[in-house]
Design a protein around this motif. Sequence first.
Motif, PDB file in Angstrom:
ATOM      1  N   PRO A  33       1.650  10.748  -9.778  1.00 35.10           N
ATOM      2  CA  PRO A  33       2.851   9.927 -10.148  1.00 35.10           C
ATOM      3  C   PRO A  33       3.575   8.960  -9.287  1.00 35.10           C
ATOM      4  O   PRO A  33       4.032   7.764  -9.105  1.00 35.10           O
ATOM      5  N   ASN A  34       3.653   9.733  -7.887  1.00 32.89           N
ATOM      6  CA  ASN A  34       4.844   9.558  -7.214  1.00 32.89           C
ATOM      7  C   ASN A  34       4.164   9.487  -5.803  1.00 32.89           C
ATOM      8  O   ASN A  34       3.735  10.375  -5.430  1.00 32.89           O
ATOM      9  N   PRO A  35       4.472   7.946  -4.894  1.00 28.16           N
ATOM     10  CA  PRO A  35       3.776   7.543  -4.237  1.00 28.16           C
ATOM     11  C   PRO A  35       4.357   8.264  -2.525  1.00 28.16           C
ATOM     12  O   PRO A  35       5.926   8.512  -3.187  1.00 28.16           O
ATOM     13  N   ASP A  36       3.940   9.145  -1.595  1.00 25.97           N
ATOM     14  CA  ASP A  36       4.697   9.762  -0.411  1.00 25.97           C
ATOM     15  C   ASP A  36       5.412   8.788   0.108  1.00 25.97           C
ATOM     16  O   ASP A  36       6.238   8.973   1.235  1.00 25.97           O
ATOM     17  N   TYR A  37       4.522   7.687   0.523  1.00 29.00           N
ATOM     18  CA  TYR A  37       4.750   6.419   1.965  1.00 29.00           C
ATOM     19  C   TYR A  37       4.453   5.292   1.129  1.00 29.00           C
ATOM     20  O   TYR A  37       3.434   5.525   0.496  1.00 29.00           O
ATOM     21  N   TRP A  38       5.146   4.036   2.157  1.00 26.88           N
ATOM     22  CA  TRP A  38       5.137   3.233   1.184  1.00 26.88           C
ATOM     23  C   TRP A  38       5.083   2.069   2.372  1.00 26.88           C
ATOM     24  O   TRP A  38       5.991   2.339   3.203  1.00 26.88           O
ATOM     25  N   GLY A  39       3.876   1.048   2.321  1.00 26.23           N
ATOM     26  CA  GLY A  39       4.581  -0.140   3.294  1.00 26.23           C
ATOM     27  C   GLY A  39       5.497  -1.137   3.214  1.00 26.23           C
ATOM     28  O   GLY A  39       5.790  -0.761   2.085  1.00 26.23           O
ATOM     29  N   GLN A  40       5.533  -2.315   3.702  1.00 27.36           N
ATOM     30  CA  GLN A  40       6.960  -2.794   3.427  1.00 27.36           C
ATOM     31  C   GLN A  40       6.513  -4.602   3.001  1.00 27.36           C
ATOM     32  O   GLN A  40       7.178  -4.892   2.397  1.00 27.36           O
ATOM     33  N   GLY A  41       4.938  -4.268   2.845  1.00 28.78           N
ATOM     34  CA  GLY A  41       4.753  -5.398   1.618  1.00 28.78           C
ATOM     35  C   GLY A  41       3.920  -6.494   2.555  1.00 28.78           C
ATOM     36  O   GLY A  41       4.246  -7.438   3.618  1.00 28.78           O
ATOM     37  N   THR A  42       3.175  -7.480   1.778  1.00 26.38           N
ATOM     38  CA  THR A  42       2.924  -8.409   2.479  1.00 26.38           C
ATOM     39  C   THR A  42       1.931  -9.172   1.480  1.00 26.38           C
ATOM     40  O   THR A  42       1.977  -9.287  -0.220  1.00 26.38           O
ATOM     41  N   GLN A  43       3.195 -11.102   1.493  1.00 24.17           N
ATOM     42  CA  GLN A  43       2.849 -11.719   0.697  1.00 24.17           C
ATOM     43  C   GLN A  43       1.559 -12.151  -0.140  1.00 24.17           C
ATOM     44  O   GLN A  43       1.232 -12.875   1.393  1.00 24.17           O
ATOM     45  N   VAL A  44       1.401 -12.199  -1.102  1.00 23.29           N
ATOM     46  CA  VAL A  44      -0.067 -14.054  -1.825  1.00 23.29           C
ATOM     47  C   VAL A  44       0.399 -14.046  -2.805  1.00 23.29           C
ATOM     48  O   VAL A  44       0.828 -13.893  -3.804  1.00 23.29           O
ATOM     49  N   CYS A  72       1.007  -1.006  -0.290  1.00 23.18           N
ATOM     50  CA  CYS A  72       0.306  -0.110  -0.269  1.00 23.18           C
ATOM     51  C   CYS A  72       1.112   1.154   0.350  1.00 23.18           C
ATOM     52  O   CYS A  72       1.988   0.856   0.557  1.00 23.18           O
ATOM     53  N   ALA A  73       0.566   2.429  -1.203  1.00 23.61           N
ATOM     54  CA  ALA A  73       1.306   3.385  -0.658  1.00 23.61           C
ATOM     55  C   ALA A  73       0.232   4.939  -0.290  1.00 23.61           C
ATOM     56  O   ALA A  73      -1.186   4.421  -0.466  1.00 23.61           O
ATOM     57  N   ALA A  74       0.461   5.819   0.107  1.00 20.35           N
ATOM     58  CA  ALA A  74      -0.192   7.039   0.657  1.00 20.35           C
ATOM     59  C   ALA A  74       0.195   8.072  -0.146  1.00 20.35           C
ATOM     60  O   ALA A  74       2.098   7.937  -0.798  1.00 20.35           O
ATOM     61  N   LEU A  75      -0.855   9.237  -1.096  1.00 18.56           N
ATOM     62  CA  LEU A  75      -0.421   9.838  -2.189  1.00 18.56           C
ATOM     63  C   LEU A  75      -0.806  11.144  -1.610  1.00 18.56           C
ATOM     64  O   LEU A  75      -1.926  11.383  -0.958  1.00 18.56           O
ATOM     65  N   ALA A  76      -0.022  12.406  -1.707  1.00 19.28           N
ATOM     66  CA  ALA A  76      -0.519  13.848  -1.799  1.00 19.28           C
ATOM     67  C   ALA A  76      -1.834  13.661  -2.496  1.00 19.28           C
ATOM     68  O   ALA A  76      -2.664  14.703  -2.244  1.00 19.28           O
ATOM     69  N   SER A  77      -2.276  13.233  -3.593  1.00 20.36           N
ATOM     70  CA  SER A  77      -3.691  13.301  -4.450  1.00 20.36           C
ATOM     71  C   SER A  77      -3.441  12.104  -4.955  1.00 20.36           C
ATOM     72  O   SER A  77      -2.618  11.389  -5.510  1.00 20.36           O
TER      73      SER A  77
END
Length: 120
Positions: free
Chosen positions: A105-116, A96-101
């Motif tokens: 085009p470029n997220p501001d923050y990222w999570g560490q990920g989860t495997q599916v 998941c990623a958080a974006l200013a809008s």
Amino acid sequence: QVQLVESGGGLVQAGGSLRLSCAASGRTFSMYAMDWFRQAPGKEREFVAAISSGGGRTYYLDSVKGRFTISRDNAKNTLYLQMNNLKPEDTAVYYCAALASYRAPNPDYWGQGTQVTVSS
């Protein structure tokens, strides 16, 4: 700063379902648009789904339309990805990623990920 922590990944058979969650802490979650991305082994990270800060707008990768649903609960500071009718090609680490809008085009923050992992 926004801290993002994904959960809900796992191993599922083709045709099954999973619901991913992304818990946010730090600055106000409701200020940010949110995306889900994924990265399969040996492939580049790709966009999966987007949702606006208020949840009223969504957008999907063509290959997941009708199978995946992105949603959010701003009262719980949580983003979700409901994944139905999973296919082996959905196997990836999901971020998941958080974006200013919305759809920036470029997220501001990222999570560490989860495997599916989807088995055939």
